[in-house]
Design a protein around this motif. Structure first.
Motif, PDB file in Angstrom:
ATOM      1  N   LEU A 136       0.961  -1.183   0.097  1.00  0.00           N
ATOM      2  CA  LEU A 136      -0.013  -0.030   0.399  1.00  0.00           C
ATOM      3  C   LEU A 136       0.855   1.565   0.167  1.00  0.00           C
ATOM      4  CD1 LEU A 136      -2.500   1.029   0.345  1.00  0.00           C
ATOM      5  CD2 LEU A 136      -2.671   1.193   2.811  1.00  0.00           C
ATOM      6  N   LYS A 137       1.914   1.075   0.370  1.00  0.00           N
ATOM      7  CA  LYS A 137       2.657   2.198   0.849  1.00  0.00           C
ATOM      8  C   LYS A 137       3.250   2.759  -0.676  1.00  0.00           C
ATOM      9  CE  LYS A 137       1.919   1.841   5.633  1.00  0.00           C
ATOM     10  NZ  LYS A 137       0.314   0.586   5.932  1.00  0.00           N
ATOM     11  N   ARG A 138       4.131   1.801  -0.982  1.00  0.00           N
ATOM     12  CA  ARG A 138       4.514   2.321  -1.875  1.00  0.00           C
ATOM     13  C   ARG A 138       3.587   2.378  -3.717  1.00  0.00           C
ATOM     14  NH1 ARG A 138       9.847   0.225  -2.322  1.00  0.00           N
ATOM     15  NH2 ARG A 138      10.081  -1.163  -0.840  1.00  0.00           N
ATOM     16  N   LEU A 139       2.858   2.017  -3.507  1.00  0.00           N
ATOM     17  CA  LEU A 139       1.568   2.131  -4.250  1.00  0.00           C
ATOM     18  C   LEU A 139       0.618   3.754  -4.229  1.00  0.00           C
ATOM     19  CD1 LEU A 139      -0.600  -0.813  -4.202  1.00  0.00           C
ATOM     20  CD2 LEU A 139       0.800   0.064  -6.421  1.00  0.00           C
ATOM     21  N   ALA A 140       0.530   4.031  -3.060  1.00  0.00           N
ATOM     22  CA  ALA A 140       0.870   5.546  -2.335  1.00  0.00           C
ATOM     23  C   ALA A 140       1.638   6.786  -3.103  1.00  0.00           C
ATOM     24  CB  ALA A 140      -0.177   5.810  -0.747  1.00  0.00           C
ATOM     25  N   SER A 141       2.646   6.176  -2.856  1.00  0.00           N
ATOM     26  CA  SER A 141       4.376   6.755  -3.565  1.00  0.00           C
ATOM     27  C   SER A 141       4.236   6.931  -4.699  1.00  0.00           C
ATOM     28  CB  SER A 141       5.066   6.493  -2.514  1.00  0.00           C
ATOM     29  OG  SER A 141       5.792   6.078  -3.467  1.00  0.00           O
ATOM     30  N   ARG A 142       3.139   5.385  -5.622  1.00  0.00           N
ATOM     31  CA  ARG A 142       3.445   5.685  -6.992  1.00  0.00           C
ATOM     32  C   ARG A 142       2.573   6.227  -7.901  1.00  0.00           C
ATOM     33  NH1 ARG A 142       3.513  -0.229  -8.879  1.00  0.00           N
ATOM     34  NH2 ARG A 142       5.285  -0.276  -7.147  1.00  0.00           N
ATOM     35  N   TYR A 143       1.684   6.117  -7.003  1.00  0.00           N
ATOM     36  CA  TYR A 143       0.503   6.361  -8.099  1.00  0.00           C
ATOM     37  C   TYR A 143      -0.062   8.119  -7.146  1.00  0.00           C
ATOM     38  CZ  TYR A 143       0.322   2.057 -10.463  1.00  0.00           C
ATOM     39  OH  TYR A 143       0.675   0.785 -11.018  1.00  0.00           O
ATOM     40  N   LEU A 144      -0.093   7.829  -5.641  1.00  0.00           N
ATOM     41  CA  LEU A 144      -0.673   9.317  -5.467  1.00  0.00           C
ATOM     42  C   LEU A 144       0.003  10.925  -4.590  1.00  0.00           C
ATOM     43  CD1 LEU A 144      -2.965   6.902  -2.506  1.00  0.00           C
ATOM     44  CD2 LEU A 144      -3.442   7.969  -5.869  1.00  0.00           C
ATOM     45  N   ASN A 145       1.967   9.923  -5.148  1.00  0.00           N
ATOM     46  CA  ASN A 145       2.725  11.244  -4.144  1.00  0.00           C
ATOM     47  C   ASN A 145       2.360  11.391  -2.868  1.00  0.00           C
ATOM     48  OD1 ASN A 145       4.530  12.692  -4.829  1.00  0.00           O
ATOM     49  ND2 ASN A 145       3.696  13.942  -5.335  1.00  0.00           N
ATOM     50  N   LEU A 146       1.754  10.408  -1.772  1.00  0.00           N
ATOM     51  CA  LEU A 146       1.413  10.131  -0.827  1.00  0.00           C
ATOM     52  C   LEU A 146       2.483   9.652  -0.133  1.00  0.00           C
ATOM     53  CD1 LEU A 146      -2.145  10.028  -0.687  1.00  0.00           C
ATOM     54  CD2 LEU A 146      -0.622  12.315   0.026  1.00  0.00           C
ATOM     55  N   ASP A 147       3.570   9.466   0.752  1.00  0.00           N
ATOM     56  CA  ASP A 147       3.833   9.487   1.916  1.00  0.00           C
ATOM     57  C   ASP A 147       3.879   8.510   2.756  1.00  0.00           C
ATOM     58  OD1 ASP A 147       6.389   8.307   2.907  1.00  0.00           O
ATOM     59  OD2 ASP A 147       7.224   9.985   3.863  1.00  0.00           O
ATOM     60  N   GLY A 148       2.962   7.129   2.541  1.00  0.00           N
ATOM     61  CA  GLY A 148       2.645   6.597   3.722  1.00  0.00           C
ATOM     62  C   GLY A 148       3.360   5.827   4.348  1.00  0.00           C
ATOM     63  N   PHE A 149       4.535   5.405   4.327  1.00  0.00           N
ATOM     64  CA  PHE A 149       5.994   5.426   4.960  1.00  0.00           C
ATOM     65  C   PHE A 149       6.322   5.962   6.262  1.00  0.00           C
ATOM     66  CE2 PHE A 149       7.067   3.087   0.921  1.00  0.00           C
ATOM     67  CZ  PHE A 149       7.618   1.581   1.340  1.00  0.00           C
ATOM     68  N   LYS A 150       5.874   7.333   5.637  1.00  0.00           N
ATOM     69  CA  LYS A 150       6.256   7.849   6.911  1.00  0.00           C
ATOM     70  C   LYS A 150       5.294   7.321   8.607  1.00  0.00           C
ATOM     71  CE  LYS A 150       2.537  11.856   7.117  1.00  0.00           C
ATOM     72  NZ  LYS A 150       2.784  12.808   7.184  1.00  0.00           N
ATOM     73  N   TYR A 151       4.004   6.831   8.408  1.00  0.00           N
ATOM     74  CA  TYR A 151       3.322   6.958   9.594  1.00  0.00           C
ATOM     75  C   TYR A 151       3.811   5.246  10.676  1.00  0.00           C
ATOM     76  CZ  TYR A 151       0.297  10.143   8.505  1.00  0.00           C
ATOM     77  OH  TYR A 151      -0.472  11.254   8.701  1.00  0.00           O
ATOM     78  N   GLU A 152       4.332   4.405   8.599  1.00  0.00           N
ATOM     79  CA  GLU A 152       5.192   3.639   9.799  1.00  0.00           C
ATOM     80  C   GLU A 152       6.501   3.400   9.771  1.00  0.00           C
ATOM     81  OE1 GLU A 152       4.874   0.065   6.519  1.00  0.00           O
ATOM     82  OE2 GLU A 152       6.609   0.075   5.680  1.00  0.00           O
ATOM     83  N   ARG A 153       6.723   4.507   9.704  1.00  0.00           N
ATOM     84  CA  ARG A 153       8.483   4.783  10.582  1.00  0.00           C
ATOM     85  C   ARG A 153       8.207   5.313  12.305  1.00  0.00           C
ATOM     86  NH1 ARG A 153       9.981   6.504   4.975  1.00  0.00           N
ATOM     87  NH2 ARG A 153       9.519   8.830   5.665  1.00  0.00           N
ATOM     88  N   MET A 154       7.065   6.208  11.878  1.00  0.00           N
ATOM     89  CA  MET A 154       5.778   6.501  13.746  1.00  0.00           C
ATOM     90  C   MET A 154       6.324   5.131  14.799  1.00  0.00           C
ATOM     91  SD  MET A 154       4.304   9.515  12.187  1.00  0.00           S
ATOM     92  CE  MET A 154       3.124   9.760  13.766  1.00  0.00           C
ATOM     93  N   VAL A 155       5.396   4.275  13.867  1.00  0.00           N
ATOM     94  CA  VAL A 155       4.800   3.242  14.744  1.00  0.00           C
ATOM     95  C   VAL A 155       6.254   2.626  14.872  1.00  0.00           C
ATOM     96  CG1 VAL A 155       3.724   1.218  14.463  1.00  0.00           C
ATOM     97  CG2 VAL A 155       2.186   2.837  13.425  1.00  0.00           C
ATOM     98  N   LEU A 156       7.232   2.193  14.441  1.00  0.00           N
ATOM     99  CA  LEU A 156       8.728   1.322  13.812  1.00  0.00           C
ATOM    100  C   LEU A 156       9.000   2.454  15.766  1.00  0.00           C
ATOM    101  CD1 LEU A 156       9.105  -0.169  10.519  1.00  0.00           C
ATOM    102  CD2 LEU A 156       8.725  -0.916  12.824  1.00  0.00           C
ATOM    103  N   GLU A 157       8.938   3.977  15.420  1.00  0.00           N
ATOM    104  CA  GLU A 157      10.306   4.474  16.160  1.00  0.00           C
ATOM    105  C   GLU A 157       9.767   4.308  17.978  1.00  0.00           C
ATOM    106  OE1 GLU A 157      12.886   6.646  17.557  1.00  0.00           O
ATOM    107  OE2 GLU A 157      13.322   6.142  15.134  1.00  0.00           O
TER     108      GLU A 157
END
Length: 629
Positions: free
Chosen positions: A153-174
DNA sequence: CAGATCACGCACG
DNA sequence: AACGTACGTGATCGGA
């Protein structure tokens, strides 16, 4: 209620903080989704890492919903498999999911549909059936559009929507520093959850447009979506196992392996672990066998079973035979142990991936039920439930038939039409046999086996060199056989040539159902490296094989869908238990077996009008019955 | 010392 | 290397 807005996403993320928030969220979502006609949703479970997730067991932590591009809602559900609210709220939540299931006017959009629907099933005990067209899976949509890249989902969001869903993943992991979501800050998890359903919502429209532009909508609607729902049922109900049998076999193999290990050590003169390639090499050296091995890997000579079989042929080597026996038993016991580990209450449930291959085949994981050893030893453990039979259907030589279909090769079509034996016919031509098709099986069984290898090898794009190795002849002879093959089946030769030139020109191949295999950059690669470059020829082999393999499996899967629809229309009780590419196993209530079989036949043998794909059909009590002759 | 990663081998269509 | 997969085991290596 807490508002955790995201300026980058341009959306409000609303998080419930108590039961009454949840109830008002449910009201708002029902209202909003009814108006917009669409509802994206997503669950979080307690495992974040993909490979540890088990939707049938993990704790359902929270869910989020999104029905327009302005706002997403999230609320918690359970902690350690216990609801976080009083009975009244819990009942409202359950009723809400039932409402979602029952309301077919609202499009439900999910990223990885089967996963989330298994959680819904755990909550309300229901799941949608194959003919429900109100469900969408953005993961599968993305896969059809691009089989070469990640569908996360995160990769698709950055590829097709120009959204950085990864930042939430980083926050969660942090915050968590570990992969267990249940110990994380709830608001971070909720934000993450909201972002997921929001991205899923946005992605749906983008992917839908792209699919339509790429002529993939039909394939998605007629094949992928129904198949997803059908396999959902398959995975939920699982396959019954004969646990006592498996446990008994486990013991038996445990003893057998120990005994073989002891015997081998005695011959060699020292203890060693026959599972270790490294130790095995030492053993081979001490037995002065290593000089005879001509197969090498990165770290030394090979000790695989082909090498062993060659050695065994050269002389009477007790050790080598024992090692072969050990390897075979070791493998079988791995399958048995895996099944016993993964079964729950005597039921084994796999996970089918629709996006696990580049050809449209399914893959099966945890456990893989598509690669159980042939023969009854392991498969005998797969049994039908009380009052039911297994109906096992195999498509006969479907890939060769598909090849003849595309090639319109008269010779091959005639052989299939008249019920002839394709391998015998090929053997006569390649090996210049002077006998009838029927006599080949008796007079030259080994040549027929080799011809079978040629028939399949052609579909894989085999070279004279590999054929020579396979059937143990000179390269010149192999060249001769291949040209004879193409002389006999001219249409196949033309089809291969046509597919090759078209994939170089278009950089993709497309099958009759519109499924595509893309080779971006192939044109330039051919220009710069030429047609004989190893990378280029490997792409070309893959392209032709795709055409055949993908068509065959699409036919098989369409047949499954048609059969299931027929089952529902006729009020029969029959469920697909497993699909192994061209084999399907159904569990059918005794009283309906006869009618089911006739539906299966009629829905399977002519998926493409005018093109017959006959099936072999058996009624069994266990998967192993197939091998009891 | 648990865990990730590689190499190998092998099960299936 | 003749296409497409999943996965268990042992060895090895670097970070807590």
């Amino acid at each position: 209620m807490r508002e955790l807005n995201d300026p980058d996403f341009g959306a409000r993320f609303l998080v419930a903080e108590n039961g009454s928030d949840v109830l008002s969220f449910i009201r708002l979502i029902k209202e909003g989704a009814s108006t917009s006609g669409i509802l994206a949703f997503d669950f979080e479970t307690n495992a974040l890492k993909e490979d540890r997730v088990n939707p049938l067991e993990d704790s359902i932590l929270s869910c989020s919903f999104c029905f327009d591009d302005k706002v997403a809602y999230a609320f918690r559900l359970q902690s350690k498999n216990k609801w976080l609210y009083d009975d009244n709220v819990v009942n409202c939540i359950k009723e809400f999911y039932e409402w979602i299931l029952n309301n077919k006017n609202i499009k439900k959009v999910i990223h990885n549909l089967k996963f989330d629907l298994k959680l819904v099933w755990r909550i309300v005990g229901k799941y949608p059936l194959v003919n429900d067209s109100s469900w969408e899976d953005t993961m599968i949509m993305a896969y059809l559009l691009d089989e070469n890249n990640s569908v996360g989902l995160k990769r698709l969001a950055s590829r097709y929507l120009n959204l950085d869903g990864f930042k939430y993943e980083r926050m969660v992991l942090e915050v968590g520093k570990i992969s267990n979501m249940s110990s994380l800050d709830w608001y971070i998890v909720s934000q993450y959850n909201c972002a997921d359903s929001f991205m899923t919502y946005k992605l749906y429209y983008v992917l839908l447009d792209k699919m339509k532009a790429d002529d993939l909508f039909d394939l998605y609607e007629k094949l992928c979506r129904p198949l997803l729902l059908l396999l959902l049922e398959t995975e939920i109900i699982g396959f019954k196992l004969d646990i006592d049998y498996l446990k008994q076999k486990r013991m038996w193999y445990r003893d057998k392996l120990i005994e073989l290990e002891r015997e081998m050590s005695k011959i060699v003169g020292f203890n060693f672990n026959p599972r270790s390639v490294k130790q095995l090499r030492k053993v081979f050296e001490s037995l002065s066998l290593s000089g005879k091995i001509d197969k090498f890997g990165k770290t030394g000579f090979s000790t695989d079973k082909n090498v062993l079989a060659k050695l065994s042929k050269q002389g009477d080597l007790v050790f080598v035979d024992k090692l072969l026996e050990f390897k075979k038993s070791q493998k079988i016991s791995e399958f048995i142990n895996g099944l016993l580990e993964k079964q729950r209450d005597g039921i084994i449930s796999t996970n089918f991936l629709l996006n696990g291959t580049v050809t449209g085949r399914l893959s099966s994981r945890e456990p893989n039920l598509q690669n159980l050893p042939r023969g009854a030893e392991v498969r005998r453990a797969f049994i039908s439930r009380d009052g039911c039979k297994l109906v096992i259907a195999d498509f006969e030589q479907i890939e060769l038939r598909v090849a003849s279909f595309y090639a319109k090769d008269k010779t091959m079509l005639d052989i299939f039409k008249s019920g002839g034996d394709i391998h015998s016919r090929t053997a006569i031509e390649c090996f210049k046999l002077n006998c009838s098709e029927k006599e080949v099986k008796e007079k030259y069984p080994d040549l027929r086996v080799k011809a079978k290898g040629v028939n399949f090898g052609i579909l894989y794009g085999l070279s004279p060199k590999s054929l020579a190795e396979y059937i143990n002849v000179s390269i010149d002879d192999a060249k001769d056989y291949i040209s004879r093959y193409f002389y006999l089946y001219t249409g196949i030769k033309d089809l291969i040539d046509k597919t090759r030139s078209s994939v170089i020109e278009n950089e993709y191949v497309e099958n009759i159902f519109g499924r595509k295999r893309r080779f971006l950059g192939l044109k330039n690669l051919v220009k710069s490296k030429g047609l004989n470059d190893e990378e280029v020829s490997s792409h070309l082999r893959e392209a032709f094989n795709f055409l055949i393999q993908s068509t065959a499996v699409d036919i098989c899967n369409l047949s499954i869908i048609n059969v299931k629809k027929g089952v529902l229309e006729n009020n029969l009780d029959a469920k697909l238990l497993v699909q192994v590419h061209d084999e399907q196993i159904w569990e059918v209530v005794n009283s309906g077996v006869e009618r089911f079989c006739s539906i299966l036949k009629s829905e399977s043998e002519e998926v493409i009008g005018g093109f017959k794909t006959p099936i072999d059909l058996r009624i069994c009590n266990s998967w192993g019955d197939k091998y009891a002759d």
